[in-house]
Design an enzyme around this catalytic site. Structure first.
Site, PDB file in Angstrom:
ATOM      1  N   GLU A 134       0.820  -1.221   0.000  1.00  0.00           N
ATOM      2  CA  GLU A 134       0.000   0.000   0.000  1.00  0.00           C
ATOM      3  C   GLU A 134       0.853   1.270   0.000  1.00  0.00           C
ATOM      4  O   GLU A 134       0.387   2.339  -0.406  1.00  0.00           O
ATOM      5  CB  GLU A 134      -0.951   0.013   1.197  1.00  0.00           C
ATOM      6  CG  GLU A 134      -2.054  -1.022   1.145  1.00  0.00           C
ATOM      7  CD  GLU A 134      -3.087  -0.737   0.056  1.00  0.00           C
ATOM      8  OE1 GLU A 134      -2.679  -0.586  -1.115  1.00  0.00           O
ATOM      9  OE2 GLU A 134      -4.281  -0.680   0.360  1.00  0.00           O
ATOM     10  N   THR A 190      -4.961   7.986  -3.796  1.00  0.00           N
ATOM     11  CA  THR A 190      -5.201   7.793  -2.362  1.00  0.00           C
ATOM     12  C   THR A 190      -4.399   8.800  -1.543  1.00  0.00           C
ATOM     13  O   THR A 190      -4.886   9.357  -0.560  1.00  0.00           O
ATOM     14  CB  THR A 190      -4.864   6.348  -1.942  1.00  0.00           C
ATOM     15  OG1 THR A 190      -5.639   5.464  -2.764  1.00  0.00           O
ATOM     16  CG2 THR A 190      -5.198   6.092  -0.499  1.00  0.00           C
TER      17      THR A 190
END
Ligand code: HSE
Length: 317
Positions: A134, A190
């Site tokens: 991530e 993100t």
């Protein structure tokens, strides 16, 4: 032709993170889209990784910028693997739209690596290595999507003082309606969506979000979909992020007017997710959400699904 000794393929599902007030803590696996990752051990031993994209997906092809290869790189370092590896990624999860695309790739990669090299990783280790991936898209390790994609169901994750997660099965009558706008988002979407979140919050906002989060958890423990949806209301992150989603207000009000029990941003957006118990109403809710995006001149597609059961090895040779 390259020589391959062994390979393993795993698949991992899409997911929705946050569920309103559970920012970076709650995740739910979605039985909707799947990424497949195959890891092949090549005949050479130079400790090299290379990525092969199976369906021309526009995802990063540099090892440190791709979630699957970043997780594999960390695993290969930990287990001192010298074999050259080829990581083949078949994208099924829409990219950058708030459905845990990077997480599905790293979850599948970690499951495939663990099986191929018989690492016998614990669930927490699988989670930690998948979260390494991530960093490539969010800039930080966050565990909500990877936990949901790895283990399925509803997950609660805490990363301090030590990493811990709890998985709760989902009520049979829980139906999700996901509305995915037809947009291309920036590569580090993100990271951008995280940059608009307030750094300081009033204590009463914290209290309200905490109360809602507790309602959601209680609803899952009691297998009570009505109770779960009563808690899906975020007054901290969502109000700050909605400015990034054209059509947000209309999509939300249309979903609620069509009978959705709750609606929120899926992860960091821009997809929106509604919750219902009614199979009959679900496509009506989806159409109303699509119409909400149309009012902002955005095309979208809505999907009706149930929670997913998590990542799996699908073949090994
Ligand atoms: N919890 C993360 C966020 C999920 O909202 O930024 C990103 O997919």
């Amino acid at each position: 032709m390259k020589e391959t000794f062994e390979f393993c393929v795993a698949a991992a599902p899409s997911s929705t993170a946050n569920l309103g007030p559970g920012f970076d803590v709650f995740g739910l696996g979605l039985d909707l889209f799947y990424d497949k990752v195959s890891i092949s051990k090549l005949a050479t031993k130079n400790g090299k990784l290379r990525i092969a994209l199976d369906n021309n997906a526009s995802i990063p092809s540099k090892v440190r910028e791709n979630s699957a290869s970043l997780s594999v790189m960390k695993l290969a370092q930990k287990f001192k693997i010298k074999d050259d590896l080829e990581i083949k990624i078949t994208k099924g999860v829409p990219i950058g739209l708030g459905l845990g695309s990077s997480a599905a790739s790293s979850a599948a990669a970690v499951i495939a690596f663990n099986e191929l090299f018989q690492c016998k990783l614990t669930d927490n280790e699988l989670l930690d290595f998948a979260a390494e991936g991530e960093v490539s898209s969010a800039g930080v390790k966050h565990y909500d999507n990877v936990a949901a994609s790895l283990f399925g169901g509803f997950v609660i994750v805490r990363s301090f003082p030590t990493l811990q997660f709890i998985k709760i099965n989902t009520p049979k009558d829980l139906i999700l309606v996901v509305c995915v706008p037809n947009l291309v988002t920036p590569v580090k979407k993100t990271k951008v969506a995280r940059s608009v979140i307030p750094k300081k919050i009033p204590i009463d906002h914290l209290t309200k979000n905490l109360a809602n989060a507790c309602i959601i958890v209680s609803g899952f423990f009691l297998q009570d979909t009505n109770l779960i949806t009563k808690g899906i209301n975020d007054i901290i992150v969502e109000p700050a992020r909605k400015i990034l989603i054209d059509g947000y207000d209309k999509v939300r009000s249309n979903a609620l007017r069509s009978g959705a029990l709750a609606v929120t941003i899926s992860g960091a957006g821009p997809s929106m997710i509604a919750f219902t118990k009614s199979t009959k109403n679900a496509s009506k809710i989806g159409n109303a959400m699509e119409q909400g995006f149309v009012d902002s001149k955005i095309q979208s597609s809505s999907y009706v699904c149930h929670p997913s059961s998590g990542a799996k090895v699908i073949s090994k040779y």
